[in-house]
Design an enzyme around this catalytic site. Sequence first.
Site, PDB file in Angstrom:
ATOM      1  N   ASN A  27       0.855  -1.187   0.000  1.00 22.22           N
ATOM      2  CA  ASN A  27       0.000   0.000   0.000  1.00 22.22           C
ATOM      3  C   ASN A  27       0.892   1.237   0.000  1.00 22.22           C
ATOM      4  O   ASN A  27       1.501   1.572   1.020  1.00 22.22           O
ATOM      5  CB  ASN A  27      -0.904  -0.022   1.237  1.00 22.22           C
ATOM      6  CG  ASN A  27      -1.780   1.218   1.337  1.00 22.22           C
ATOM      7  OD1 ASN A  27      -1.896   1.997   0.392  1.00 22.22           O
ATOM      8  ND2 ASN A  27      -2.399   1.408   2.495  1.00 22.22           N
ATOM      9  N   LYS A  60      -0.041   4.270  -0.229  1.00 16.63           N
ATOM     10  CA  LYS A  60      -0.707   5.412   0.400  1.00 16.63           C
ATOM     11  C   LYS A  60      -0.509   6.669  -0.455  1.00 16.63           C
ATOM     12  O   LYS A  60      -0.533   6.575  -1.683  1.00 16.63           O
ATOM     13  CB  LYS A  60      -0.226   5.581   1.844  1.00 16.63           C
ATOM     14  CG  LYS A  60      -0.411   4.304   2.673  1.00 16.63           C
ATOM     15  CD  LYS A  60      -0.139   4.507   4.144  1.00 16.63           C
ATOM     16  CE  LYS A  60      -0.307   3.197   4.899  1.00 16.63           C
ATOM     17  NZ  LYS A  60      -0.145   3.368   6.362  1.00 16.63           N
ATOM     18  N   HIS A 106      -9.457   0.699   5.291  1.00 20.04           N
ATOM     19  CA  HIS A 106      -8.198   0.925   6.000  1.00 20.04           C
ATOM     20  C   HIS A 106      -8.441   1.884   7.163  1.00 20.04           C
ATOM     21  O   HIS A 106      -9.281   2.776   7.079  1.00 20.04           O
ATOM     22  CB  HIS A 106      -7.157   1.505   5.038  1.00 20.04           C
ATOM     23  CG  HIS A 106      -5.772   1.515   5.579  1.00 20.04           C
ATOM     24  ND1 HIS A 106      -5.342   2.472   6.461  1.00 20.04           N
ATOM     25  CD2 HIS A 106      -4.722   0.672   5.373  1.00 20.04           C
ATOM     26  CE1 HIS A 106      -4.070   2.226   6.774  1.00 20.04           C
ATOM     27  NE2 HIS A 106      -3.679   1.149   6.128  1.00 20.04           N
ATOM     28  N   GLU A 130      -6.957   4.360   8.223  1.00 20.60           N
ATOM     29  CA  GLU A 130      -6.795   5.778   7.904  1.00 20.60           C
ATOM     30  C   GLU A 130      -8.043   6.328   7.217  1.00 20.60           C
ATOM     31  O   GLU A 130      -8.395   7.501   7.401  1.00 20.60           O
ATOM     32  CB  GLU A 130      -5.548   5.971   7.042  1.00 20.60           C
ATOM     33  CG  GLU A 130      -4.270   5.687   7.826  1.00 20.60           C
ATOM     34  CD  GLU A 130      -3.066   5.367   6.981  1.00 20.60           C
ATOM     35  OE1 GLU A 130      -1.991   5.131   7.565  1.00 20.60           O
ATOM     36  OE2 GLU A 130      -3.185   5.334   5.736  1.00 20.60           O
ATOM     37  N   GLU A 178      -5.010  -5.157  10.642  1.00 22.70           N
ATOM     38  CA  GLU A 178      -4.010  -4.112  10.868  1.00 22.70           C
ATOM     39  C   GLU A 178      -4.352  -3.369  12.154  1.00 22.70           C
ATOM     40  O   GLU A 178      -5.187  -2.447  12.147  1.00 22.70           O
ATOM     41  CB  GLU A 178      -3.995  -3.113   9.704  1.00 22.70           C
ATOM     42  CG  GLU A 178      -3.372  -3.643   8.434  1.00 22.70           C
ATOM     43  CD  GLU A 178      -2.917  -2.496   7.535  1.00 22.70           C
ATOM     44  OE1 GLU A 178      -1.789  -2.541   7.061  1.00 22.70           O
ATOM     45  OE2 GLU A 178      -3.699  -1.546   7.334  1.00 22.70           O
ATOM     46  N   GLY A 235       2.683   2.239  10.902  1.00 22.74           N
ATOM     47  CA  GLY A 235       3.653   3.311  10.769  1.00 22.74           C
ATOM     48  C   GLY A 235       4.358   3.704  12.046  1.00 22.74           C
ATOM     49  O   GLY A 235       5.085   4.700  12.081  1.00 22.74           O
ATOM     50  N   SER A 238       3.545  -2.143  10.282  1.00 24.11           N
ATOM     51  CA  SER A 238       5.007  -2.102  10.475  1.00 24.11           C
ATOM     52  C   SER A 238       5.683  -3.421  10.084  1.00 24.11           C
ATOM     53  O   SER A 238       6.617  -3.868  10.750  1.00 24.11           O
ATOM     54  CB  SER A 238       5.345  -1.727  11.917  1.00 24.11           C
ATOM     55  OG  SER A 238       4.881  -0.421  12.216  1.00 24.11           O
ATOM     56  N   GLY A 288       5.103   1.317   4.326  1.00 22.02           N
ATOM     57  CA  GLY A 288       6.336   1.988   3.928  1.00 22.02           C
ATOM     58  C   GLY A 288       7.374   1.102   3.279  1.00 22.02           C
ATOM     59  O   GLY A 288       8.070   1.535   2.351  1.00 22.02           O
TER      60      GLY A 288
END
Length: 250
Positions: free
Chosen positions: A9, A11, A93, A95, A163, A169, A209, A231
């Site tokens: 992802n 993002k 998600h 977020e 998640e 993150g 993570s 990331g």
Amino acid sequence: MTRKLVAGNWKMHGTKADLSQIAALATAHPAPRIDILICPPATLLAQAAGLAADSAVMIGAQDCHAAASGAHTGDISAPMLADAGAGAVILGHSERREHHHENNELVAEKARAAHAAGLIAVICLGETLAQREAAQTLEVIAAQLHASVPDGSTATNTVIAYEPVWAIGTGLTPTDAQIAEVHGLIRSLLAERLGGAAATALRLLYGGSVKPANAAGIFAIADVDGALVGGASLKAEDFSPIIMTLEATA
């Protein structure tokens, strides 16, 4: 046996220059023993799909609208994503749930739209740190699963990603036992709803993570069929070791 899956992802990261990372992944993994999914921002979706068309890398999106079309300025429908070359879409998600106030019912509507457009819905579930500390994790996950995953979900059109919000993150990850507990709950609830064989075939990803240093331990946990990576998916040199680690378990 269902093929395991590692999804990236991106993002709100990436410009045209970063498409080289997808090309590098496709070159490094021409015939993987697992499925590989990259979800770039919408601005890169069509280009990424074209670049990956003859490779083992699938391209997905990061969200869709619940309607197939209409007066929804700034939104993108599931049929539009499919037309651009997407094969999957991330939905629910944390977020999106937090910053766009998306609830379980909306996530289910979007998943139905994704299914109708022929997309795989990657439906995300996860608890906040406050919910974890209040010992509400299993209750929260069960409620999200019940209301976010629509009828008609199968191993072919749906993936579930756990998640924990507090691990995204942050560099923090739950213990192996905590991950196993949640994935075991999800699998058992799916078995009650879909039947044992269907529940076993439906892939459960862990996200939060995930990186090369901890991937092997995560993939060794029962009922973990892969990962949703943030990331560490932005660079092929970081994502490739995670792919190879999962391949080693396939």
